[in-house]
Design an enzyme around this catalytic site. Structure first.
Site, PDB file in Angstrom:
ATOM      1  N   SER A 144       0.869  -1.182   0.000  1.00 48.98           N
ATOM      2  CA  SER A 144       0.000   0.000   0.000  1.00 48.98           C
ATOM      3  C   SER A 144       0.898   1.221   0.000  1.00 48.98           C
ATOM      4  O   SER A 144       2.069   1.131   0.426  1.00 48.98           O
ATOM      5  CB  SER A 144      -0.865  -0.009   1.257  1.00 48.98           C
ATOM      6  N   TYR A 157      -2.475  -1.218  10.411  1.00 49.75           N
ATOM      7  CA  TYR A 157      -2.376  -1.385   8.951  1.00 49.75           C
ATOM      8  C   TYR A 157      -1.038  -0.851   8.446  1.00 49.75           C
ATOM      9  O   TYR A 157      -0.334  -1.514   7.681  1.00 49.75           O
ATOM     10  CB  TYR A 157      -3.551  -0.640   8.295  1.00 49.75           C
TER      11      TYR A 157
HETATM   12  C1  BGC Z   1      -6.231   1.695   1.895  1.00 56.60           C
HETATM   13  C2  BGC Z   1      -7.421   2.541   1.521  1.00 56.60           C
HETATM   14  C3  BGC Z   1      -6.992   3.998   1.405  1.00 56.60           C
HETATM   15  C4  BGC Z   1      -5.796   4.131   0.498  1.00 56.60           C
HETATM   16  C5  BGC Z   1      -5.291   5.567   0.391  1.00 56.60           C
HETATM   17  C6  BGC Z   1      -5.107   1.945   0.951  1.00 56.60           C
HETATM   18  O1  BGC Z   1      -4.001   1.183   1.344  1.00 56.60           O
HETATM   19  O2  BGC Z   1      -6.593   0.335   1.854  1.00 56.60           O
HETATM   20  O3  BGC Z   1      -8.407   2.398   2.501  1.00 56.60           O
HETATM   21  O4  BGC Z   1      -8.073   4.762   0.874  1.00 56.60           O
HETATM   22  O5  BGC Z   1      -4.761   3.308   0.961  1.00 56.60           O
HETATM   23  O6  BGC Z   1      -5.094   6.131   1.640  1.00 56.60           O
END
Ligand code: BGC
Length: 256
Positions: A144, A157
């Site tokens: 991410s 996360y």
């Molecule tokens: C998340 C999303 C978020 C995006 C940008 C991703 O890793 O799962 O929920 O909108 O990042 O912040």
């Protein structure tokens, strides 16, 4: 272009969203596919039909990848289905929106176990297979933008994706002598089920769009295109990297 002729790919968390787009993309380029999700339902059924329509073999293996026992079994079962495995896409991921001071151990474990522990032991099972068979392999992890940038109220996360960043950097070196490449893809804001709440809140969405130079959300297919590149021999000299698919979100800057 059939970059994946005679290749078998396992994509975790592929019932929906980015995982489903990856499965369709790899199949469209010739791969046979092992789909995975916690449960098999009509989404899996639909994907099987779509992939069969491309004349590719496809099997769905239900498994929750948040324990090492489950993910090792999943990888080993996947190898059994068509007799081998060439590409592992660790896509399954979860997030919880909770202020740091309220996060419970259960929530922490849910996020870390799915996003990091499951990936760790899934790769380990795949690597053991590659070593035993003296085969090369390719791993693509769904990270991410939050392996790099902060995300208030998503501390676990961020910790999981930051961990994934270092896991990939580390394994690139450790696995290179085995001819196994490993890279991360870092999506930004993509319209998928994981961020439905955000997508349905116009104010929050507009605030987010202000931070995205391309001024739009990404599509699962945008991410799948980069996964497919990294999984292919076109990326033969790419390992230990993170490819951002974020419309410019991560490194944006504007003078007011
Ligand atoms: C998340 C999303 C978020 C995006 C940008 C991703 O890793 O799962 O929920 O909108 O990042 O912040």
């Amino acid at each position: 272009m059939n970059r994946f002729e005679n290749k078998i790919a396992l994509i975790t968390g592929s019932s929906q969203g980015i995982g489903a787009a990856c499965a369709l993309r790899l199949a469209s380029e010739g791969a046979d596919i092992i789909l995975n999700g916690r449960t098999f339902d009509e989404r899996g059924e639909k994907l099987i039909k779509q992939i069969n329509d491309m004349s590719r073999r496809v099997t769905f293996l239900a498994a929750d990848v948040s324990t090492s026992a489950n993910v090792v079994k999943l990888v080993n079962d996947a190898i059994q289905v068509y007799g081998t495995l060439d590409i592992l896409v660790n896509n399954a991921g979860v997030e919880k929106n909770h202020s740091f001071w309220d996060v419970t151990e259960e929530e922490y474990d849910f996020v870390m176990d799915t996003n990091l522990k499951g990936v760790f032991f899934g790769i380990q099972a795949f690597v053991k297979f590659c070593m035993a068979q003296k085969r090369s392999g390719v791993v693509v992890n769904m990270s991410s933008v939050h392996e790099e940038i902060i995300f208030p109220h998503f501390a676990a996360y961020c910790a999981s994706k930051g961990g994934l960043k270092m896991l990939t950097r580390n394994l690139a070196t450790e696995l290179a002598p085995l001819n196994i490449r490993i890279n991360n893809v870092a999506p930004g804001a993509i319209s998928t089920p994981i961020n439905q709440k955000l997508l349905q809140n116009p104010e929050q969405l507009n605030n987010l769009l202000k931070n995205i130079p391309l001024k739009k959300l990404g599509k699962p297919e945008d991410v799948a295109a980069v996964v497919s590149f990294l999984a292919s021999d076109d990326a033969a000299y790419v390992t230990g990297s993170t490819y951002f698919v974020d419309g410019g979100l991560t490194y944006h800057y504007e003078e007011q």
